[in-house]
Design an enzyme around this catalytic site. Structure first.
Site, mmCIF file in Angstrom:
data_model
loop_
_atom_site.group_PDB
_atom_site.id
_atom_site.type_symbol
_atom_site.label_atom_id
_atom_site.label_comp_id
_atom_site.label_asym_id
_atom_site.label_seq_id
_atom_site.Cartn_x
_atom_site.Cartn_y
_atom_site.Cartn_z
ATOM 1 N N LYS A 162 0.859 -1.192 0.000
ATOM 2 C CA LYS A 162 0.000 0.000 0.000
ATOM 3 C C LYS A 162 0.891 1.237 0.000
ATOM 4 C CE LYS A 162 -4.315 0.863 2.507
ATOM 5 N NZ LYS A 162 -4.919 0.700 3.833
HETATM 6 C C1 E4P Z 1 -8.331 1.610 4.072
HETATM 7 O O1 E4P Z 1 -7.490 0.989 3.503
HETATM 8 C C2 E4P Z 1 -8.121 2.367 5.310
HETATM 9 O O2 E4P Z 1 -7.324 1.555 6.143
HETATM 10 C C3 E4P Z 1 -9.379 2.646 6.082
HETATM 11 O O3 E4P Z 1 -10.522 2.214 5.381
HETATM 12 C C4 E4P Z 1 -9.468 4.024 6.635
HETATM 13 O O4 E4P Z 1 -10.670 4.143 7.348
HETATM 14 P P1 E4P Z 1 -10.951 5.333 8.370
HETATM 15 O O5 E4P Z 1 -11.180 6.578 7.586
HETATM 16 O O6 E4P Z 1 -12.187 4.915 9.099
HETATM 17 O O7 E4P Z 1 -9.744 5.434 9.244
#
Ligand code: E4P
Length: 217
Positions: free
Chosen positions: A83
């Site tokens: 990522k």
């Molecule tokens: C996705 O890859 C992220 O880890 C996640 O969905 C972020 O979510 P949040 O905005 O609730 O922290």
């Protein structure tokens, strides 16, 4: 639509995996920090438990270090998706790592233009954060729909991974729009099963069964 679970909590992943709802996992540095565990160790454990893609995020911000971290993360298991953040360095890293045959998830996407760049960079997944857009009174679901249209216009193979999901309704809304994947916290995925009429109906059926003395085994 594939379901990814957005957590680094191995017990929660195991529970949902046993239910058959885990097509993959997403983590980020905040979720790893919350787990209190070493990133390499916990990610390896998740990769052994889940067959589908497991996203593990770099913490570097410059291209060269992102590549070094991405390669190290990809060594954990064949189902790692590296990522990277949606920055110019992140997009360059995406192109390099994708060119090496690694899965890449480009994260922190908040606009259609960003998603277009990620597809051009060969991303396996683009992660638009719908909840964080809703938090500032913008329309996260509209972004998913815009990306769907753009990717379909040109046949981009990058998968739309709807992220930052806050409610069970977000899941069905993403499915209606045609997101390829949605990643949600375990509680949101479990909440999709809830309906007050299911609870009410089941209570009535069980009461009647007891009154009639119905026994099956
Ligand atoms: C996705 O890859 C992220 O880890 C996640 O969905 C972020 O979510 P949040 O905005 O609730 O922290």
């Amino acid at each position: 639509m594939k379901f990814f679970v957005d957590t680094a909590d191995v017990d929660a992943i195991r529970e949902l995996n046993d239910l058959g709802f885990v097509d993959g996992v997403t983590t980020n540095p905040s979720l790893i920090a919350k787990s209190g565990r070493d990133i390499l160790e916990v990610t390896k454990e998740i990769c052994e438990m889940v067959e589908g893609p497991v996203s593990a995020e770099v913490v570097a911000t410059d291209y060269a270090q992102m590549i070094e971290e991405g390669r190290k993360l990809a060594e954990i298991a064949p189902n790692i998706a590296v990522k990277v953040p949606l920055t110019l360095d992140g997009l360059r890293a995406c192109k390099t790592l994708s060119g090496e045959g690694k899965m890449v998830n480009v994260t922190l996407c908040f606009s259609a233009n960003q998603a277009l760049l990620a597809a051009k960079a060969g991303a396996t997944f683009i992660s638009p954060f719908i909840g964080r857009l809703d938090d500032i009174n913008l329309d996260g679901l509209e972004l998913i729909a815009d990306i769907r249209q753009i990717y379909d216009n040109y046949g981009f193979e990058t998968q739309i991974l709807a992220a930052s999901i806050r409610s069970a309704n977000h899941m069905s809304d993403c499915a209606k729009i045609g997101a390829d994947v949605a990643t949600a916290p375990p509680a949101v995925i479990k909440a999709m099963a809830n309906h007050v009429l299911t609870d009410k109906g089941l209570a009535a059926f069980l009461a009647d069964a007891e009154k009639a003395g119905i026994k099956i085994v």
